[in-house]
Design a protein around this motif. Structure first.
Motif, PDB file in Angstrom:
ATOM      1  N   LEU A  35      -1.744   4.179  10.026  1.00 23.70           N
ATOM      2  CA  LEU A  35      -0.403   4.637   9.660  1.00 23.70           C
ATOM      3  C   LEU A  35      -0.471   5.617   8.500  1.00 23.70           C
ATOM      4  O   LEU A  35       0.180   6.676   8.524  1.00 23.70           O
ATOM      5  CB  LEU A  35       0.468   3.427   9.315  1.00 23.70           C
ATOM      6  CG  LEU A  35       1.915   3.681   8.882  1.00 23.70           C
ATOM      7  CD1 LEU A  35       2.813   2.524   9.296  1.00 23.70           C
ATOM      8  CD2 LEU A  35       2.030   3.865   7.363  1.00 23.70           C
ATOM      9  N   ILE A  36      -1.240   5.295   7.488  1.00 21.71           N
ATOM     10  CA  ILE A  36      -1.385   6.195   6.334  1.00 21.71           C
ATOM     11  C   ILE A  36      -2.049   7.496   6.764  1.00 21.71           C
ATOM     12  O   ILE A  36      -1.669   8.589   6.311  1.00 21.71           O
ATOM     13  CB  ILE A  36      -2.181   5.488   5.217  1.00 21.71           C
ATOM     14  CG1 ILE A  36      -1.362   4.310   4.659  1.00 21.71           C
ATOM     15  CG2 ILE A  36      -2.543   6.461   4.106  1.00 21.71           C
ATOM     16  CD1 ILE A  36      -2.141   3.402   3.725  1.00 21.71           C
ATOM     17  N   GLU A  37      -3.012   7.412   7.679  1.00 23.72           N
ATOM     18  CA  GLU A  37      -3.680   8.616   8.193  1.00 23.72           C
ATOM     19  C   GLU A  37      -2.685   9.522   8.916  1.00 23.72           C
ATOM     20  O   GLU A  37      -2.688  10.746   8.731  1.00 23.72           O
ATOM     21  CB  GLU A  37      -4.812   8.197   9.133  1.00 23.72           C
ATOM     22  CG  GLU A  37      -5.638   9.339   9.680  1.00 23.72           C
ATOM     23  CD  GLU A  37      -6.722   8.854  10.636  1.00 23.72           C
ATOM     24  OE1 GLU A  37      -7.223   9.674  11.424  1.00 23.72           O
ATOM     25  OE2 GLU A  37      -7.041   7.642  10.610  1.00 23.72           O
ATOM     26  N   LEU A  38      -1.829   8.937   9.749  1.00 25.92           N
ATOM     27  CA  LEU A  38      -0.830   9.733  10.458  1.00 25.92           C
ATOM     28  C   LEU A  38       0.186  10.327   9.487  1.00 25.92           C
ATOM     29  O   LEU A  38       0.652  11.461   9.670  1.00 25.92           O
ATOM     30  CB  LEU A  38      -0.132   8.874  11.510  1.00 25.92           C
ATOM     31  CG  LEU A  38       0.903   9.569  12.401  1.00 25.92           C
ATOM     32  CD1 LEU A  38       0.308  10.781  13.114  1.00 25.92           C
ATOM     33  CD2 LEU A  38       1.493   8.588  13.406  1.00 25.92           C
ATOM     34  N   ALA A  39       0.532   9.596   8.449  1.00 27.32           N
ATOM     35  CA  ALA A  39       1.439  10.134   7.428  1.00 27.32           C
ATOM     36  C   ALA A  39       0.827  11.346   6.739  1.00 27.32           C
ATOM     37  O   ALA A  39       1.532  12.328   6.442  1.00 27.32           O
ATOM     38  CB  ALA A  39       1.784   9.049   6.409  1.00 27.32           C
ATOM     39  N   HIS A  40      -0.481  11.312   6.487  1.00 26.48           N
ATOM     40  CA  HIS A  40      -1.155  12.473   5.895  1.00 26.48           C
ATOM     41  C   HIS A  40      -1.147  13.651   6.863  1.00 26.48           C
ATOM     42  O   HIS A  40      -0.982  14.812   6.437  1.00 26.48           O
ATOM     43  CB  HIS A  40      -2.585  12.104   5.504  1.00 26.48           C
ATOM     44  CG  HIS A  40      -2.684  11.436   4.164  1.00 26.48           C
ATOM     45  ND1 HIS A  40      -2.713  12.134   2.982  1.00 26.48           N
ATOM     46  CD2 HIS A  40      -2.754  10.115   3.828  1.00 26.48           C
ATOM     47  CE1 HIS A  40      -2.810  11.292   1.962  1.00 26.48           C
ATOM     48  NE2 HIS A  40      -2.831  10.061   2.450  1.00 26.48           N
TER      49      HIS A  40
ATOM     50  N   ARG B  10       0.811  -1.225   0.000  1.00 23.58           N
ATOM     51  CA  ARG B  10       0.000   0.000   0.000  1.00 23.58           C
ATOM     52  C   ARG B  10       0.844   1.274   0.000  1.00 23.58           C
ATOM     53  O   ARG B  10       0.325   2.365   0.286  1.00 23.58           O
ATOM     54  CB  ARG B  10      -0.931  -0.018   1.217  1.00 23.58           C
ATOM     55  CG  ARG B  10      -1.921  -1.186   1.187  1.00 23.58           C
ATOM     56  CD  ARG B  10      -2.849  -1.176   2.386  1.00 23.58           C
ATOM     57  NE  ARG B  10      -3.687   0.003   2.419  1.00 23.58           N
ATOM     58  CZ  ARG B  10      -4.549   0.279   3.402  1.00 23.58           C
ATOM     59  NH1 ARG B  10      -4.654  -0.544   4.439  1.00 23.58           N
ATOM     60  NH2 ARG B  10      -5.282   1.386   3.357  1.00 23.58           N
ATOM     61  N   LEU B  11       2.098   1.174  -0.350  1.00 25.37           N
ATOM     62  CA  LEU B  11       2.956   2.354  -0.358  1.00 25.37           C
ATOM     63  C   LEU B  11       2.428   3.442  -1.292  1.00 25.37           C
ATOM     64  O   LEU B  11       2.648   4.627  -1.052  1.00 25.37           O
ATOM     65  CB  LEU B  11       4.379   1.964  -0.763  1.00 25.37           C
ATOM     66  CG  LEU B  11       5.175   1.163   0.268  1.00 25.37           C
ATOM     67  CD1 LEU B  11       6.501   0.705  -0.324  1.00 25.37           C
ATOM     68  CD2 LEU B  11       5.418   1.983   1.532  1.00 25.37           C
ATOM     69  N   GLY B  12       1.741   3.053  -2.342  1.00 26.55           N
ATOM     70  CA  GLY B  12       1.187   4.034  -3.276  1.00 26.55           C
ATOM     71  C   GLY B  12       0.114   4.916  -2.672  1.00 26.55           C
ATOM     72  O   GLY B  12      -0.225   5.956  -3.244  1.00 26.55           O
ATOM     73  N   GLU B  13      -0.428   4.538  -1.516  1.00 25.36           N
ATOM     74  CA  GLU B  13      -1.450   5.346  -0.851  1.00 25.36           C
ATOM     75  C   GLU B  13      -0.865   6.423   0.052  1.00 25.36           C
ATOM     76  O   GLU B  13      -1.599   7.265   0.579  1.00 25.36           O
ATOM     77  CB  GLU B  13      -2.365   4.439  -0.023  1.00 25.36           C
ATOM     78  CG  GLU B  13      -3.110   3.403  -0.846  1.00 25.36           C
ATOM     79  CD  GLU B  13      -3.949   2.480   0.029  1.00 25.36           C
ATOM     80  OE1 GLU B  13      -4.566   2.976   1.002  1.00 25.36           O
ATOM     81  OE2 GLU B  13      -3.966   1.269  -0.248  1.00 25.36           O
ATOM     82  N   LEU B  14       0.440   6.400   0.251  1.00 23.47           N
ATOM     83  CA  LEU B  14       1.063   7.411   1.097  1.00 23.47           C
ATOM     84  C   LEU B  14       1.093   8.762   0.397  1.00 23.47           C
ATOM     85  O   LEU B  14       1.187   8.843  -0.837  1.00 23.47           O
ATOM     86  CB  LEU B  14       2.490   6.999   1.441  1.00 23.47           C
ATOM     87  CG  LEU B  14       2.654   5.809   2.386  1.00 23.47           C
ATOM     88  CD1 LEU B  14       4.113   5.379   2.432  1.00 23.47           C
ATOM     89  CD2 LEU B  14       2.161   6.150   3.790  1.00 23.47           C
ATOM     90  N   PRO B  15       1.046   9.840   1.162  1.00 23.62           N
ATOM     91  CA  PRO B  15       1.189  11.172   0.549  1.00 23.62           C
ATOM     92  C   PRO B  15       2.639  11.428   0.187  1.00 23.62           C
ATOM     93  O   PRO B  15       3.536  10.624   0.485  1.00 23.62           O
ATOM     94  CB  PRO B  15       0.742  12.106   1.685  1.00 23.62           C
ATOM     95  CG  PRO B  15       1.131  11.370   2.928  1.00 23.62           C
ATOM     96  CD  PRO B  15       0.885   9.905   2.626  1.00 23.62           C
TER      97      PRO B  15
END
Length: 375
Positions: free
Chosen positions: A180-185, A119-124
């Protein structure tokens, strides 16, 4: 002293960095693990295209050095044939993930690592050095290693912790990568050129309470050379793996896979421990704790040779030692008891500090340092 140039990014495979002896090409092993055929293939490529050594970095990546510019594209084709190359450069630069190295196939670390990788493509869009740690064993092994968002074991199970915060948010395994993706955003929406790492940002911008509250489990004892349940651990002085010696060790030990760590240690899965004169096999060997960059002539910014001096001083310095070719201090970001900084072929001495700090003595020759009392 000429001020060093800070690049602000790390080399990759698609985007190598020029050094004093050629290109530095970084390979990011998926799940910090290579099949033995991949590892042997990488050894052959280091001999064919590079300087015959493989660097083990403090982000648990592998680097080939001394690659000619004309050889870069042929090398990429060979890395792709070994399945060691992401087809999309944008995915490669996001795959900055540390793994607690004693995980087993199918356990939580393995499952979370596979999902995050997929799911790395979903990271900002994130700064080049922004990274993640999956440290979900019984005790934490990666707490001192570079990562901005950490999945760790907490008192009641899994937690997600922003680096720089003492506590994290309890999450289930099923929601962990979503959070994790949410925190990255959250980070991506707020960071500035001065706060390009999570620990810096949370000092400047309050982290919402939802991301805090649960302490991680205590830090585990660090790993050292020797046997583990998965296979033997071997150390690499200064993180250097001589390609021919590594290939011989893989074959002689009967290893099935090679795991890499951020601590100059490699784990040979399914192997038998065998003598290996080119590697560190003794716990407490100072060659595993001394920090020294490649130095001159391998780095264009280095103003002195480093590793021969570091070897000569091994065991003579009480405490930590950092030998840096310039004031950038790439091999060790934190302070050391003794730091030697290259300056015009000689060294400046910093005590209890970093490479860029004010030295207490200047212009010391390697010969002088070898006879000085550095305690």
């Amino acid at each position: 002293m000429t001020a060093p140039i800070v690049q602000g990014w790390c080399p990759g495979a698609h985007r190598p960095m020029m050094s004093g002896d050629g290109l530095v090409v970084r390979v990011r092993p998926r799940l910090a693990r290579l099949r033995v055929t991949q590892a042997l293939g990488l050894c052959a490529l280091a001999e064919r295209f590079g300087n015959g050594t493989i660097d083990l970095t403090n982000r648990a990546n592998l680097q080939l050095r001394g690659v000619g510019e004309a050889d870069h594209q042929p090398l990429l084709a060979e890395l792709a044939a070994l399945d060691l190359l992401d087809g999309e450069p944008g995915i490669e630069v996001r795959r900055n993930i540390l793994f607690s190295p004693l995980y087993r196939d199918g356990d939580m670390t393995d499952r979370l690592g596979c999902e995050l990788t997929a799911r790395l493509g979903e990271l900002p869009a994130l700064p080049a050095k922004f990274g993640f740690a999956i440290d979900t064993g019984a005790g934490r092994l990666l707490s001192a290693d570079s990562a901005d968002i950490r999945l760790e074991t907490g008192g009641n199970g899994l937690i997600l912790r922003a680096d720089g915060m003492a506590t994290g948010r309890e999450v289930t395994e099923g929601e962990a990568i979503d959070r994790l993706i949410e925190l990255a955003h959250w980070f991506a929406d707020r960071f500035t050129p001065d706060t390009r790492r999570m620990a810096r940002l949370v000092r400047a911008v309050p982290l919402p309470p939802i991301w805090q509250g649960t302490e991680p489990v205590p830090v585990a004892e660090p790993l050292v050379p020797g046997d583990t349940a998965l296979g033997p651990l071997y150390g690499a002085a200064f993180g250097q793996l001589p390609a021919q010696a590594l290939a011989r060790l893989l074959r002689d030990s009967g290893a099935t896979r090679l795991r890499v760590t951020p601590w100059r240690l490699i784990l040979l899965e399914g192997a038998q421990a065998v003598p290996a004169a080119d590697f560190v096999t003794r716990a407490g060997d100072p060659l595993l704790t001394i920090d020294a960059c490649p130095g001159a002539p391998y780095c264009p910014q280095a103003q002195a040779e480093t590793r021969d001096l570091a070897r000569a001083l091994a065991g003579r310095v009480r405490g930590s030692l950092h030998v840096s070719g310039c004031a950038k201090g790439c091999a060790r970001m934190g302070p050391a008891d003794i730091t030697l900084v290259g300056n015009g072929g000689r060294f400046d001495l910093v005590k209890q500090g970093r490479a860029g700090d004010e030295p207490c003595q200047r212009g010391l020759t390697p010969e002088t340092l070898k006879t000085m009392d550095l305690t």
